[in-house]
Design a protein around this motif. Structure first.
Motif, PDB file in Angstrom:
ATOM      1  N   HIS A 210      39.729  18.731  27.535  1.00 16.71           N
ATOM      2  CA  HIS A 210      40.055  18.207  26.169  1.00 16.71           C
ATOM      3  C   HIS A 210      38.957  19.170  25.372  1.00 16.71           C
ATOM      4  CE1 HIS A 210      39.669  15.839  22.560  1.00 16.71           C
ATOM      5  NE2 HIS A 210      41.059  15.277  22.920  1.00 16.71           N
ATOM      6  N   PRO A 211      39.223  19.559  24.135  1.00 15.49           N
ATOM      7  CA  PRO A 211      38.311  20.135  23.399  1.00 15.49           C
ATOM      8  C   PRO A 211      36.980  19.463  23.145  1.00 15.49           C
ATOM      9  CG  PRO A 211      40.229  19.531  22.044  1.00 15.49           C
ATOM     10  CD  PRO A 211      40.510  19.527  23.409  1.00 15.49           C
ATOM     11  N   GLY A 212      37.158  18.063  23.216  1.00 14.31           N
ATOM     12  CA  GLY A 212      35.720  17.412  23.000  1.00 14.31           C
ATOM     13  C   GLY A 212      34.874  16.858  24.028  1.00 14.31           C
ATOM     14  N   ILE A 213      35.445  17.480  25.369  1.00  7.26           N
ATOM     15  CA  ILE A 213      34.638  16.987  26.512  1.00  7.26           C
ATOM     16  C   ILE A 213      34.165  18.335  27.261  1.00  7.26           C
ATOM     17  CG2 ILE A 213      35.311  15.957  28.940  1.00  7.26           C
ATOM     18  CD1 ILE A 213      37.552  14.192  27.541  1.00  7.26           C
ATOM     19  N   VAL A 214      32.978  18.118  27.761  1.00  2.00           N
ATOM     20  CA  VAL A 214      32.399  19.395  28.378  1.00  2.00           C
ATOM     21  C   VAL A 214      33.304  19.728  29.641  1.00  2.00           C
ATOM     22  CG1 VAL A 214      31.112  17.842  29.991  1.00  2.00           C
ATOM     23  CG2 VAL A 214      30.242  20.239  29.715  1.00  2.00           C
ATOM     24  N   LYS A 215      33.579  20.955  29.951  1.00  2.00           N
ATOM     25  CA  LYS A 215      34.224  21.639  30.990  1.00  2.00           C
ATOM     26  C   LYS A 215      33.544  21.377  32.478  1.00  2.00           C
ATOM     27  CE  LYS A 215      36.859  24.897  28.246  1.00  2.00           C
ATOM     28  NZ  LYS A 215      36.195  24.811  26.890  1.00  2.00           N
ATOM     29  N   ILE A 216      34.320  21.056  33.205  1.00  2.00           N
ATOM     30  CA  ILE A 216      33.714  20.979  34.891  1.00  2.00           C
ATOM     31  C   ILE A 216      34.201  22.243  35.404  1.00  2.00           C
ATOM     32  CG2 ILE A 216      33.755  19.826  36.999  1.00  2.00           C
ATOM     33  CD1 ILE A 216      32.212  18.272  34.570  1.00  2.00           C
ATOM     34  N   PHE A 217      33.275  23.170  35.876  1.00  2.00           N
ATOM     35  CA  PHE A 217      33.716  24.552  36.743  1.00  2.00           C
ATOM     36  C   PHE A 217      33.704  24.301  38.229  1.00  2.00           C
ATOM     37  CE2 PHE A 217      31.350  26.488  33.103  1.00  2.00           C
ATOM     38  CZ  PHE A 217      32.480  26.706  32.260  1.00  2.00           C
ATOM     39  N   ASN A 218      32.918  23.585  38.754  1.00  2.00           N
ATOM     40  CA  ASN A 218      33.088  23.467  40.133  1.00  2.00           C
ATOM     41  C   ASN A 218      32.055  22.231  40.603  1.00  2.00           C
ATOM     42  OD1 ASN A 218      32.888  24.516  42.684  1.00  2.00           O
ATOM     43  ND2 ASN A 218      31.945  26.269  42.359  1.00  2.00           N
ATOM     44  N   PHE A 219      32.185  22.074  41.978  1.00  2.00           N
ATOM     45  CA  PHE A 219      31.428  20.982  42.671  1.00  2.00           C
ATOM     46  C   PHE A 219      30.944  21.809  43.961  1.00  2.00           C
ATOM     47  CE2 PHE A 219      35.010  19.061  40.592  1.00  2.00           C
ATOM     48  CZ  PHE A 219      34.236  18.004  39.799  1.00  2.00           C
ATOM     49  N   VAL A 220      29.528  21.557  43.984  1.00  5.17           N
ATOM     50  CA  VAL A 220      28.896  22.439  45.175  1.00  5.17           C
ATOM     51  C   VAL A 220      28.046  21.472  46.009  1.00  5.17           C
ATOM     52  CG1 VAL A 220      28.971  24.517  44.042  1.00  5.17           C
ATOM     53  CG2 VAL A 220      27.100  23.496  43.773  1.00  5.17           C
ATOM     54  N   LYS A 221      27.537  21.943  47.068  1.00  7.08           N
ATOM     55  CA  LYS A 221      26.577  21.090  47.919  1.00  7.08           C
ATOM     56  C   LYS A 221      25.330  22.095  47.969  1.00  7.08           C
ATOM     57  CE  LYS A 221      29.454  17.938  50.496  1.00  7.08           C
ATOM     58  NZ  LYS A 221      29.934  17.543  51.810  1.00  7.08           N
ATOM     59  N   HIS A 222      24.157  21.800  48.262  1.00  8.10           N
ATOM     60  CA  HIS A 222      22.998  22.530  48.522  1.00  8.10           C
ATOM     61  C   HIS A 222      21.873  21.683  49.166  1.00  8.10           C
ATOM     62  CE1 HIS A 222      20.179  25.722  47.776  1.00  8.10           C
ATOM     63  NE2 HIS A 222      19.305  24.843  47.153  1.00  8.10           N
ATOM     64  N   ARG A 223      21.322  22.349  49.924  1.00 12.47           N
ATOM     65  CA  ARG A 223      19.910  21.633  50.776  1.00 12.47           C
ATOM     66  C   ARG A 223      18.798  22.328  49.943  1.00 12.47           C
ATOM     67  NH1 ARG A 223      19.498  19.060  55.293  1.00 12.47           N
ATOM     68  NH2 ARG A 223      21.525  19.377  55.953  1.00 12.47           N
ATOM     69  N   SER A 224      18.080  21.481  49.459  1.00 13.15           N
ATOM     70  CA  SER A 224      16.702  21.820  48.545  1.00 13.15           C
ATOM     71  C   SER A 224      15.829  22.346  49.778  1.00 13.15           C
ATOM     72  CB  SER A 224      16.285  20.464  47.915  1.00 13.15           C
ATOM     73  OG  SER A 224      15.628  19.832  48.765  1.00 13.15           O
ATOM     74  N   ALA A 225      14.735  22.907  49.128  1.00 17.59           N
ATOM     75  CA  ALA A 225      13.728  23.268  49.807  1.00 17.59           C
ATOM     76  C   ALA A 225      12.971  22.327  50.605  1.00 17.59           C
ATOM     77  CB  ALA A 225      12.606  24.005  49.046  1.00 17.59           C
ATOM     78  N   GLU A 226      13.147  21.020  50.226  1.00 19.77           N
ATOM     79  CA  GLU A 226      12.487  20.050  51.067  1.00 19.77           C
ATOM     80  C   GLU A 226      13.606  19.430  52.205  1.00 19.77           C
ATOM     81  OE1 GLU A 226      11.304  16.757  48.343  1.00 19.77           O
ATOM     82  OE2 GLU A 226      10.099  18.053  47.216  1.00 19.77           O
ATOM     83  N   GLY A 227      14.542  20.199  52.212  1.00 22.38           N
ATOM     84  CA  GLY A 227      15.648  19.877  53.348  1.00 22.38           C
ATOM     85  C   GLY A 227      16.538  18.726  52.985  1.00 22.38           C
ATOM     86  N   VAL A 228      16.595  18.343  51.717  1.00 20.82           N
ATOM     87  CA  VAL A 228      17.249  17.379  51.518  1.00 20.82           C
ATOM     88  C   VAL A 228      18.695  17.638  50.695  1.00 20.82           C
ATOM     89  CG1 VAL A 228      17.621  15.257  49.758  1.00 20.82           C
ATOM     90  CG2 VAL A 228      15.440  15.880  50.708  1.00 20.82           C
TER      91      VAL A 228
END
Length: 773
Positions: A210-228
């Protein structure tokens, strides 16, 4: 009651753009169907002013011409009704926070909303830990650092903000032209419930377009530098300013009401779109409405959830509906957040110390804005009503009422007319009070006094009829009956009911309500009020939130001279549909009837103020409703403001069939003021009105009144230039007496009352100029 009850509030529009419009003559439709749900054809709505198109569909400034502008300094919202300065485009990198830290007074448990991470006597509050009340973990530190590559694709640039569910990061998409994107992480990646929410988001957010709603491009997982490990939603970057930032820049001033309404009207179609998917946004607030160079968008979809779902619910205290934790997300709870957002943009809302905004809407005594725009106050009260069933049933129903309120606000601000097309009322069926004042002059001809009072049956006959949704299951059967002969309507309803009972035709699911209301309208038109009341009484228990029941009950009370009861019902209708003109007209007329009823007591003060204000509101918005112009003129004249009363009548358009009546009434008001206040300018203005009406049947009697007033003014000490004339007679004792004598003799020839003719001739003989022979 269902969230989308049958009724005229749910009538849909013709295809409209919900986008920002840079030029009113160049409307760009961002999407062919900005509303998620159905529409109605133009024939289903009736304009209050037949000479004007609906400004929501097209509005241009007077005298404007088509032109091409490459970079206008202003842009328009709500189809060109509101001009706003352009929001400058900025480099996304400048939006990065230098010191990404959540202030202690903003640290709350994501689950129970209790303060966490606060300072004690031992030092500053911790940025991570567990909530002492519910045990849920919290972590207010950013888990990503600038330069960090997420999912081997998104290079983190820094933190943009801290949202309701965690930090929001700006990043570059190294796989797609280095475009700017936003990464939104979870508030507590170690919390199982939060991961469940993220999983649910993956299932439906990617489908939103919808032009009035921000677009969702992707869903990703990531492990931070702290291992979380943490999940992230990848969204488009929307530049510009949030409404929260605009508020902060204007502080302590608030956003003007017209601007705020325009912004909210831009996001309501997006909410309606979500609702059509069975979803609720849940977290509308100024922070989540982004205004860019050429559009307004909802950002941060982290709290979107299925309607009436349980589990972890996300939102913002001070905006959430009071029933949110018990009912879950609903259309009604979203409507509540819209109302609270509008209030936060325009009012100084009371707030807890270091906490959320307090519930409720300030009183007009506390907020001058609400005194200036009473319809806006009623809209806020309905949107945020503690009872969800009393709120607007759909985002579109609220949009239509906001459109009407916006017109009322602009009319108040600019003193210009903003006619509207009603989606829930038909056109007025007639006019009332047009000859209330001028018919007093008929006594000159007839010799009978006529009191300047309103006629209740003419009001009942003139007020409009609520419409039926064109896509209501009963519409095909009942719409043709709305404006037909009432007896034929009742016969058709009886036959249709019999056919349904016999199984000859199907029974529409809404026929119980819509058929009964159609019958009520017919009974009221026939004057059979008791039958109408019986039908309304049977409907009320099951349909208590349908304002049409109050409308027809008010008409019934008006028909029985129960004016205070009628006023109360019309007042409730006005609160339910605050953007409509019909309830204002009904309230004004009923208040004037109450003045006639309570004359001589202290009570009329309330009704005088109400009648004047409501007539003024109608006339200011729609110059096609002549009843309001004449009503306002009557009230102003009684209050001694004859000049404004005359100016009001002079605003009646030349194209109106009541233009001549307005001129005659203005003439009468000018010359019937106390002789001590009368001036030659008043007399000359009155005569000028009569010169423009050569073929008017009441011309003779008005000439007699004007000349009589001129003679009284002269006797009072008036000093005109003797070379000047009025109605062709000199401003002298002899000239005015001679003129009045000739007019009275002409009036005597026109009257059919023999005794009154003799009286007029005697009066002419007494008034004629004195002579020696």
């Amino acid at each position: 009651m269902p969230e989308h009850p049958s009724g005229s509030e749910n009538i849909r529009p013709t295809a409209q753009s919900s986008t920002l419009i840079e030029d009113p003559t160049d409307v760009t439709y961002r999407a062919p169907y900005p509303w998620a749900t159905r529409r109605a054809s133009p024939a289903e709505t009736s304009p209050w002013s037949s000479d004007e198109d609906d400004p929501l569909l097209s509005e241009a400034e007077p005298g404007s011409e088509r032109s091409v502008r490459s970079r206008p300094s202003v842009r328009r919202l709500s189809a060109g009704l509101v001009d706003l300065p352009r929001v400058s485009q900025v480099d996304p990198a400048t939006a990065i926070l230098r010191d990404p830290e959540v202030p202690e007074d903003k640290r709350f448990c994501w689950k129970c909303q209790q303060p966490v991470g606060r300072s004690t006597g031992d030092g500053p509050g911790p940025t991570s830990g567990k909530c002492p009340k519910c045990g849920s973990p919290f972590n207010f530190r950013p888990l990503l650092s600038p330069g960090e590559l997420v999912a081997d694709q998104y290079e983190v640039q820094g933190c943009l903000a801290y949202g309701g569910m965690g930090w929001i990061f700006l990043a570059r998409d190294r796989n797609v032209s280095d475009r700017w994107v936003v990464l939104k992480g979870l508030q507590n990646p170690l919390d199982f419930e939060a991961h469940v929410v993220a999983l649910a988001e993956r299932q439906f957010l990617s489908e939103m377009a919808h032009p009035g709603i921000v677009k969702i491009f992707n869903f990703v997982k990531h492990r931070s530098a702290e291992g979380v490990p943490c999940g992230y939603i990848v969204m488009e970057y929307v530049g510009g300013q949030s409404l929260k930032e605009m508020l902060d820049l204007r502080a302590p001033e608030r956003i003007p009401v017209a601007e705020a309404i325009a912004y909210v009207m831009e996001v309501l179609p997006a909410l309606d779109y979500l609702h059509s998917f069975g979803l609720a946004y849940n977290d509308l607030k100024p922070d989540n409405i982004m205004v860019t160079e050429d559009e307004v968008k909802l950002i941060d979809l982290g709290a979107v959830a299925a309607r009436e779902s349980g589990g972890s619910l996300y939102g913002t205290l001070g905006y959430q509906a009071p029933e949110f934790t018990s009912t879950g997300p609903t259309v009604a709870s979203d409507i509540h957040t819209v109302g609270r957002t509008l209030a936060a943009l325009t009012l100084n809302m009371p707030t807890e110390r270091f906490g959320p905004k307090l519930p409720g809407i300030p009183s007009p005594d506390e907020e001058p804005v609400l005194r200036r725009y009473p319809a806006f106050r009623r809209l806020l009260l309905r949107a945020t009503d503690p009872d969800p069933a009393q709120r607007f049933p759909t985002a579109y129903a609220m949009y239509r009422q906001l459109a009407g309120v916006l017109r009322a606000v602009l009319a108040e601000d600019t003193n210009r007319e903003y006619p509207q097309t009603s989606a829930v009322f038909g056109s007025p069926r007639g006019d009332f009070g047009i000859d209330t004042l001028i018919r007093q002059t008929d006594g000159v001809i007839e010799g009978v006094h006529r009191a300047p009072t309103l006629d209740p049956p003419s009001i009942v006959a003139a007020l409009p009829v609520p419409l039926i949704d064109s896509e209501d299951p009963s519409a095909e059967l009942l719409t043709p009956l709305l404006h037909g002969d009432p007896r034929q309507t009742l016969d058709t309803l009886r036959q249709s009911t019999a056919d349904m009972s016999a199984g000859a035709i199907g029974t529409p699911e809404t026929f119980e309500l819509e058929g009964a209301l159609t019958a009520v309208r017919a009974y009221l038109d026939l004057g059979e009020v008791e039958q109408a009341r019986e039908h309304l009484a049977r409907l009320l228990p099951a349909y208590r939130t349908d304002w049409r029941i109050d409308w027809y009950t008010g008409i019934a009370e008006l028909s029985c001279a129960e004016y205070e009861r009628a006023y109360d019902h019309f007042d409730r209708v006005h609160s339910m549909v605050p953007g409509e003109i019909a309830p204002l007209l009904a309230l004004a007329a009923t208040a004037e009837l109450l003045i006639q009823t309570h004359e001589g007591s202290d009570e009329p003060d309330r009704w005088r103020a109400a009648a004047t204000e409501y007539y003024r509101s109608v006339w200011r918005n729609a110059r096609g409703v002549a009843s309001a112009a004449f009503g306002l003129a009557r009230r102003l004249a009684v209050d001694g403001d004859v000049a404004t009363a005359v100016a009001t009548l002079q605003q009646v358009p030349h194209s109106s069939r009541h233009h001549n009546a307005a001129r005659m009434t203005a003439c009468l008001l000018l010359v019937t003021k106390p002789v001590t206040e009368l001036t030659q300018a008043d007399l000359d203005a009155a005569a000028a009105h009569l010169h423009a009406l050569p073929d008017e049947p009441r011309l003779l009697q008005l000439q007699a009144i004007v000349l009589s007033a001129a003679l009284a003014w002269l006797h009072r000490g008036g000093q005109p230039d003797p070379r000047t004339t009025i109605l062709g007679f000199r401003y002298t004792e002899t000239g005015l007496r001679g003129g009045l004598e000739s007019v009275l003799r002409a009036v005597a020839r026109a009257t059919s009352n023999r005794l009154h003719r003799y009286a007029l001739i005697d009066l002419a003989n007494n008034i004629r100029p004195r002579s020696l022979w």
